[in-house]
Design a protein around this motif. Structure first.
Motif, PDB file in Angstrom:
ATOM      1  N   ARG A 233       0.838  -1.191   0.000  1.00 49.63           N
ATOM      2  CA  ARG A 233       0.000   0.000   0.000  1.00 49.63           C
ATOM      3  C   ARG A 233       0.873   1.240   0.000  1.00 49.63           C
ATOM      4  O   ARG A 233       1.840   1.350   0.767  1.00 49.63           O
ATOM      5  CB  ARG A 233      -0.901   0.025   1.239  1.00 49.63           C
ATOM      6  CG  ARG A 233      -2.081  -0.909   1.161  1.00 49.63           C
ATOM      7  CD  ARG A 233      -3.069  -0.473   0.081  1.00 49.63           C
ATOM      8  NE  ARG A 233      -4.061  -1.513  -0.190  1.00 49.63           N
ATOM      9  CZ  ARG A 233      -4.953  -1.442  -1.159  1.00 49.63           C
ATOM     10  NH1 ARG A 233      -4.977  -0.390  -1.962  1.00 49.63           N
ATOM     11  NH2 ARG A 233      -5.810  -2.413  -1.356  1.00 49.63           N
ATOM     12  N   ALA A 234       0.517   2.217  -0.844  1.00 50.75           N
ATOM     13  CA  ALA A 234       1.246   3.473  -0.908  1.00 50.75           C
ATOM     14  C   ALA A 234       0.877   4.350   0.274  1.00 50.75           C
ATOM     15  O   ALA A 234      -0.297   4.477   0.642  1.00 50.75           O
ATOM     16  CB  ALA A 234       0.938   4.200  -2.210  1.00 50.75           C
ATOM     17  N   THR A 235       1.880   4.965   0.889  1.00 54.67           N
ATOM     18  CA  THR A 235       1.646   5.929   1.957  1.00 54.67           C
ATOM     19  C   THR A 235       1.410   7.303   1.332  1.00 54.67           C
ATOM     20  O   THR A 235       1.717   7.527   0.156  1.00 54.67           O
ATOM     21  CB  THR A 235       2.842   5.983   2.918  1.00 54.67           C
ATOM     22  OG1 THR A 235       3.982   6.514   2.226  1.00 54.67           O
ATOM     23  CG2 THR A 235       3.188   4.590   3.451  1.00 54.67           C
ATOM     24  N   ILE A 318      -4.823   1.591   4.251  1.00 54.73           N
ATOM     25  CA  ILE A 318      -4.613   2.756   5.118  1.00 54.73           C
ATOM     26  C   ILE A 318      -5.940   3.490   5.204  1.00 54.73           C
ATOM     27  O   ILE A 318      -6.482   3.932   4.184  1.00 54.73           O
ATOM     28  CB  ILE A 318      -3.506   3.664   4.555  1.00 54.73           C
ATOM     29  CG1 ILE A 318      -2.167   2.916   4.527  1.00 54.73           C
ATOM     30  CG2 ILE A 318      -3.378   4.942   5.387  1.00 54.73           C
ATOM     31  CD1 ILE A 318      -1.067   3.652   3.786  1.00 54.73           C
ATOM     32  N   THR A 319      -6.486   3.622   6.414  1.00 53.21           N
ATOM     33  CA  THR A 319      -7.803   4.233   6.581  1.00 53.21           C
ATOM     34  C   THR A 319      -7.742   5.679   7.045  1.00 53.21           C
ATOM     35  O   THR A 319      -8.756   6.366   7.053  1.00 53.21           O
ATOM     36  CB  THR A 319      -8.643   3.420   7.583  1.00 53.21           C
ATOM     37  OG1 THR A 319      -7.961   3.374   8.846  1.00 53.21           O
ATOM     38  CG2 THR A 319      -8.877   2.003   7.086  1.00 53.21           C
ATOM     39  N   GLY A 320      -6.573   6.154   7.453  1.00 56.31           N
ATOM     40  CA  GLY A 320      -6.428   7.538   7.887  1.00 56.31           C
ATOM     41  C   GLY A 320      -4.974   7.850   8.161  1.00 56.31           C
ATOM     42  O   GLY A 320      -4.149   6.943   8.309  1.00 56.31           O
ATOM     43  N   HIS A 321      -4.625   9.141   8.208  1.00 54.85           N
ATOM     44  CA  HIS A 321      -3.242   9.511   8.486  1.00 54.85           C
ATOM     45  C   HIS A 321      -3.194  10.914   9.072  1.00 54.85           C
ATOM     46  O   HIS A 321      -4.050  11.762   8.810  1.00 54.85           O
ATOM     47  CB  HIS A 321      -2.375   9.445   7.222  1.00 54.85           C
ATOM     48  CG  HIS A 321      -2.770  10.425   6.150  1.00 54.85           C
ATOM     49  ND1 HIS A 321      -2.250  11.699   6.067  1.00 54.85           N
ATOM     50  CD2 HIS A 321      -3.630  10.313   5.117  1.00 54.85           C
ATOM     51  CE1 HIS A 321      -2.773  12.311   5.022  1.00 54.85           C
ATOM     52  NE2 HIS A 321      -3.618  11.509   4.423  1.00 54.85           N
ATOM     53  N   SER A 322      -2.157  11.138   9.893  1.00 54.07           N
ATOM     54  CA  SER A 322      -1.950  12.447  10.495  1.00 54.07           C
ATOM     55  C   SER A 322      -0.534  12.524  11.029  1.00 54.07           C
ATOM     56  O   SER A 322      -0.130  11.694  11.842  1.00 54.07           O
ATOM     57  CB  SER A 322      -2.952  12.675  11.636  1.00 54.07           C
ATOM     58  OG  SER A 322      -2.695  13.889  12.301  1.00 54.07           O
ATOM     59  N   ARG A 323       0.239  13.488  10.542  1.00 52.03           N
ATOM     60  CA  ARG A 323       1.563  13.804  11.066  1.00 52.03           C
ATOM     61  C   ARG A 323       2.467  12.577  11.215  1.00 52.03           C
ATOM     62  O   ARG A 323       3.005  12.305  12.277  1.00 52.03           O
ATOM     63  CB  ARG A 323       1.434  14.514  12.414  1.00 52.03           C
ATOM     64  CG  ARG A 323       0.701  15.847  12.324  1.00 52.03           C
ATOM     65  CD  ARG A 323       0.609  16.521  13.679  1.00 52.03           C
ATOM     66  NE  ARG A 323      -0.093  17.803  13.575  1.00 52.03           N
ATOM     67  CZ  ARG A 323      -0.344  18.579  14.617  1.00 52.03           C
ATOM     68  NH1 ARG A 323       0.055  18.216  15.830  1.00 52.03           N
ATOM     69  NH2 ARG A 323      -0.987  19.714  14.457  1.00 52.03           N
ATOM     70  N   GLY A 324       2.589  11.833  10.130  1.00 48.80           N
ATOM     71  CA  GLY A 324       3.492  10.699  10.148  1.00 48.80           C
ATOM     72  C   GLY A 324       2.943   9.465  10.816  1.00 48.80           C
ATOM     73  O   GLY A 324       3.656   8.467  10.980  1.00 48.80           O
ATOM     74  N   ARG A 325       1.673   9.488  11.204  1.00 44.98           N
ATOM     75  CA  ARG A 325       1.039   8.317  11.795  1.00 44.98           C
ATOM     76  C   ARG A 325      -0.065   7.831  10.870  1.00 44.98           C
ATOM     77  O   ARG A 325      -0.879   8.619  10.388  1.00 44.98           O
ATOM     78  CB  ARG A 325       0.444   8.649  13.164  1.00 44.98           C
ATOM     79  CG  ARG A 325      -0.026   7.418  13.927  1.00 44.98           C
ATOM     80  CD  ARG A 325      -0.912   7.801  15.097  1.00 44.98           C
ATOM     81  NE  ARG A 325      -2.232   8.219  14.633  1.00 44.98           N
ATOM     82  CZ  ARG A 325      -3.114   8.854  15.388  1.00 44.98           C
ATOM     83  NH1 ARG A 325      -2.796   9.207  16.617  1.00 44.98           N
ATOM     84  NH2 ARG A 325      -4.299   9.188  14.908  1.00 44.98           N
TER      85      ARG A 325
END
Length: 356
Positions: A233-235, A318-325
């Motif tokens: 999966r791509a970040t 990937i269901t969500g992301h924020s500040r490197g998390r």
């Protein structure tokens, strides 16, 4: 990211609703570290050995987030399920087939939600499903109603022998769309004949404007000994989360999560044999966690496992992301086997800054 945050929350709500047996102990929201980079929030066995409208719910090989925030779950028995964004209960099932009406060994899934600069071409509906099959292998584009729109070209070498050099049941397992929506990447599960064991190829396709996907660069990735690549999966920053997985009878599954960076890797599309000693720059990878180190959270296993939490983990989104998390959801493929479990895992993954 509001809808994706809702989805991540829904995983926790479903786990809490199913009680301690399926979801782990009541304090499962606490930080349960698998490593310095990964923690497991909870798991759920709620879908294990269930049916929906006469179709077995399981054999899951891939997950994706749809445009409305709901979840799509791909079965390798040629079915695509929709799961409710709040409860993750099945809401739909769509049978899939090839151009002749035959079933697929469906493994990789991307829901194409084009970047704002891209537009649907020729009336093609936004939200088309890109789905791989291991049989040939192939990548087909389906309309949301299951109609085949087209089929992407595949290099001859990646086809299953004798047409190519791939081993049966070892081709396109992972599929992901890179940020911006212009580059699609598929991961081979195992090495080609003539390539060194453990060096697998990642094939990309590129589209310009509203045009079709065309063959583009190919890269090489080295797996750990005895493991294959079931998902990639791509970040958001263009790196890759790569699952590596293996199985040893009487011991159980090995599942490791890596962060990989394809930048500066050599284009191997014209390299006949990958030996590992040929000057080819492989995709760089960094171990995020070996999942055997995760707390079991009260999980039980139906067959020997080095950690009862583990099973045949095959799908990831990937269901969500924020500040490197990243909020990451995994699913296991139970192979419709009484000794295996359909299990959903909710992880938090810290990737750190992207370096050139």
């Amino acid at each position: 990211m509001r809808l994706r945050t809702v989805l991540a929350t829904a995983v926790a709500c479903l786990a809490a609703a199913t009680g301690p047996t399926a979801a782990g102990p009541a304090n499962a929201r606490e930080n349960h570290a698998c490593s310095a980079s990964v923690s497991i929030e909870r798991f759920s066995d709620a879908l294990d050995k269930t049916t929906y409208r006469g179709t077995f719910v399981g054999n899951f090989s891939a997950l994706a987030v749809d445009r409305d925030g709901s979840l799509a779950a791909l079965s390798d028995r040629s079915s695509l399920f929709g799961l409710d964004a709040r409860t993750l209960a099945p809401t739909s099932v769509l049978p899939l087939a090839d151009e002749n009406g035959a079933a697929l060994d469906s493994e990789g899934l991307v829901i194409d939600l084009p970047h704002s600069r891209l537009r649907s071409s020729g009336g093609t509906p936004i939200g088309t499903r890109l789905i791989t099959s291991e049989t040939e292998p192939s990548v087909r584009r389906y309309a949301p109603d299951g109609t085949i729109l087209d089929r992407l070209p595949v290099p001859d070498a990646l086809r299953v022998a004798p047409a190519g050099r791939a081993v049966s049941n070892g081709t396109f397992e992972g599929l992901t769309l890179l940020p911006g929506g212009r580059t699609l990447l598929a991961s081979m599960e195992y090495a080609l004949s003539g390539d060194s064991a453990g060096i697998v190829r990642f094939q990309t396709w590129r589209r310009t404007g509203d045009g079709p996907f065309r063959l583009a660069a190919q890269y090489a990735y080295r797996t750990d000994t005895g493991l294959g690549v079931p998902e990639v999966r791509a970040t958001p920053d263009g790196r890759l989360l790569v699952l590596e997985r293996g199985f040893t009878p009487g011991v159980g599954n090995a599942v490791r999560l890596y962060l990989a960076d394809p930048r500066h890797a050599t284009d191997t599309s014209r390299t006949q044999n990958l030996t590992g000693q040929d000057g080819v720059r492989l995709i760089r990878k960094t171990l995020l966690t070996d999942m055997v180190t995760c707390p079991s959270l009260g999980a039980t296993a139906k067959q020997p496992q080095p950690n009862p939490l583990l099973d045949n983990i095959e799908g990831m989104v990937i269901t969500g992301h924020s500040r490197g998390r990243l909020d990451v959801l995994l699913v296991s493929d139970d192979n419709q086997n009484p000794a295996q479990t359909t299990r959903l895992y909710s992880l938090r993954v810290r990737t750190g800054p992207s370096r050139p």
